[in-house]
Design an enzyme around this catalytic site. Structure first.
Site, mmCIF file in Angstrom:
data_model
loop_
_atom_site.group_PDB
_atom_site.id
_atom_site.type_symbol
_atom_site.label_atom_id
_atom_site.label_comp_id
_atom_site.label_asym_id
_atom_site.label_seq_id
_atom_site.Cartn_x
_atom_site.Cartn_y
_atom_site.Cartn_z
ATOM 1 N N LYS A 158 38.234 39.501 -88.571
ATOM 2 C CA LYS A 158 39.711 41.081 -88.459
ATOM 3 C C LYS A 158 40.067 41.259 -88.885
ATOM 4 O O LYS A 158 41.179 40.835 -88.382
ATOM 5 C CB LYS A 158 39.163 40.270 -86.483
ATOM 6 C CG LYS A 158 39.525 41.810 -85.560
ATOM 7 C CD LYS A 158 39.451 41.730 -83.728
ATOM 8 C CE LYS A 158 40.363 42.557 -83.429
ATOM 9 N NZ LYS A 158 40.143 43.583 -83.514
HETATM 10 N N1 PMP Z 1 34.232 45.128 -82.443
HETATM 11 C C1 PMP Z 1 35.299 45.875 -83.475
HETATM 12 C C2 PMP Z 1 35.118 47.121 -84.160
HETATM 13 C C3 PMP Z 1 36.226 45.603 -82.249
HETATM 14 O O1 PMP Z 1 38.108 46.030 -83.041
HETATM 15 C C4 PMP Z 1 36.732 44.029 -81.000
HETATM 16 C C5 PMP Z 1 37.510 44.200 -80.107
HETATM 17 N N2 PMP Z 1 38.413 43.360 -80.948
HETATM 18 C C6 PMP Z 1 35.194 44.223 -80.609
HETATM 19 C C7 PMP Z 1 34.228 44.231 -81.161
HETATM 20 C C8 PMP Z 1 35.086 43.055 -79.253
HETATM 21 O O2 PMP Z 1 35.001 41.984 -79.228
HETATM 22 P P1 PMP Z 1 36.225 41.277 -78.118
HETATM 23 O O3 PMP Z 1 35.429 41.601 -77.670
HETATM 24 O O4 PMP Z 1 36.413 39.953 -79.371
HETATM 25 O O5 PMP Z 1 37.232 41.867 -78.209
#
Ligand code: PMP
Length: 298
Positions: A158
């Site tokens: 991320k």
């Molecule tokens: N894909 C992207 C590009 C994101 O920014 C997020 C948000 N973090 C997610 C998927 C979903 O991840 P999560 O459920 O861990 O928040």
């Protein structure tokens, strides 16, 4: 006009201590700002407790490692700092944003010796999408930009740099009257939204793309668990965009988006149907701490 994010009141945890919100600054010659050497998390607290706190911290550390740097605190310190940040802000239902980045010692592509900084901020963020649009199912278009090949970018981190194409895609969608964009990957397969994962429902089964070149979201994994425990089959597979015509329901999952129904993607329409509704409700219960007494409702 809403108060800009650098002008809120409160405190931010910054390199090991709390500082007044408005003083949590970086210098313009910060490596992260020029070269995207920055990783972050998006988390939510419900009823005063951060949902999947440890999983988010683990991902933050893994993202940093992927970018070749080490967070200079233990996971325990970060977990405690996140909880203390929410508490000090006087919040119970809140968004939590830890961020780690390379500082200013070297200003060029190489930044081997740069200090790693960490900050944690928290604020109230009730709904990622407009609540009325969310009720009917949000409208999306297909993005021009594609999720990169894992050989092209560290796609499981991320990391700030991976959001350049997300902001471009989201801006284009918003300029065209849509709430968000669905991104394909480098092979032309359905990947995800600009800040959330995507699911489809057909014949009572859920179908979702295999996360081999994008974030395997923590919400995605929670929702897969909730669906399977209800006896709903979840198929992770390659989904091609022309299959969208055959799906009945569609929803997004993400920490900020939670479970958000999708009503439309380009020419394809979906209903906000029973499986989407059930998972929205189950997710809302699952994220609440057991102490809030709501877990037994489902
Ligand atoms: N894909 C992207 C590009 C994101 O920014 C997020 C948000 N973090 C997610 C998927 C979903 O991840 P999560 O459920 O861990 O928040």
């Amino acid at each position: 006009m809403a108060v800009p994010f650098d002008q809120h009141e409160g405190e931010i945890w910054y390199d090991g201590a709390f500082v007044p919100w408005k003083d949590a600054k970086v210098h313009v010659l910060t490596h992260a700002l020029h070269y995207a050497s920055c990783v972050f998390e998006g988390e939510r607290a419900y009823g005063g407790e951060i949902f999947e706190c440890e999983a988010h911290t683990n991902r933050l550390f893994a993202s940093a490692e992927t970018l070749g740097f080490e967070i200079p605190y233990s996971k325990e310190v970060i977990n405690a700092a996140k909880r203390e940040t929410v508490k000090r802000m006087g919040l119970t239902d809140a968004y939590v944003r830890p961020v780690a980045w390379r500082g200013s010692e070297m200003m060029g592509v190489s930044a081997q010796k740069n200090t790693i900084h960490v900050a944690i901020a928290s604020w109230a963020w009730p709904s990622y999408f407009d609540p009325a649009a969310r009720e009917k199912g949000i409208r999306m278009m297909v993005a021009d930009w594609r999720r990169p090949d894992p050989l092209t970018a560290p796609c499981h981190a991320k990391a700030a740099g991976l959001y350049m194409i997300c902001t471009l895609s989201k801006h284009k969608a918003e300029s065209n009257g849509y709430a968000d964009a669905m991104m394909l990957d480098y092979r032309g397969q359905v990947a995800e939204a600009t800040g959330a994962n995507i699911f489809f429902q057909k014949d009572g089964k859920l179908h979702t793309p295999t996360p081999d070149c994008f974030l395997d979201g923590i919400t995605r994994r929670t929702v897969i668990g909730l669906a399977r425990s209800r006896g709903i089959e979840v198929v992770e597979r390659v989904i091609m965009p022309d299959e969208l015509a055959s799906f009945e329901e569609c929803f997004l999952t993400g920490t900020a988006a939670e479970v958000t129904p999708v009503g439309e993607i380009g020419p394809y329409n979906f209903t906000v149907g029973p499986i989407t509704r059930a998972l929205m409700d189950e997710y809302a219960v699952a994220v609440r701490p057991a102490s809030a007494g709501l877990r037994d409702v489902a």
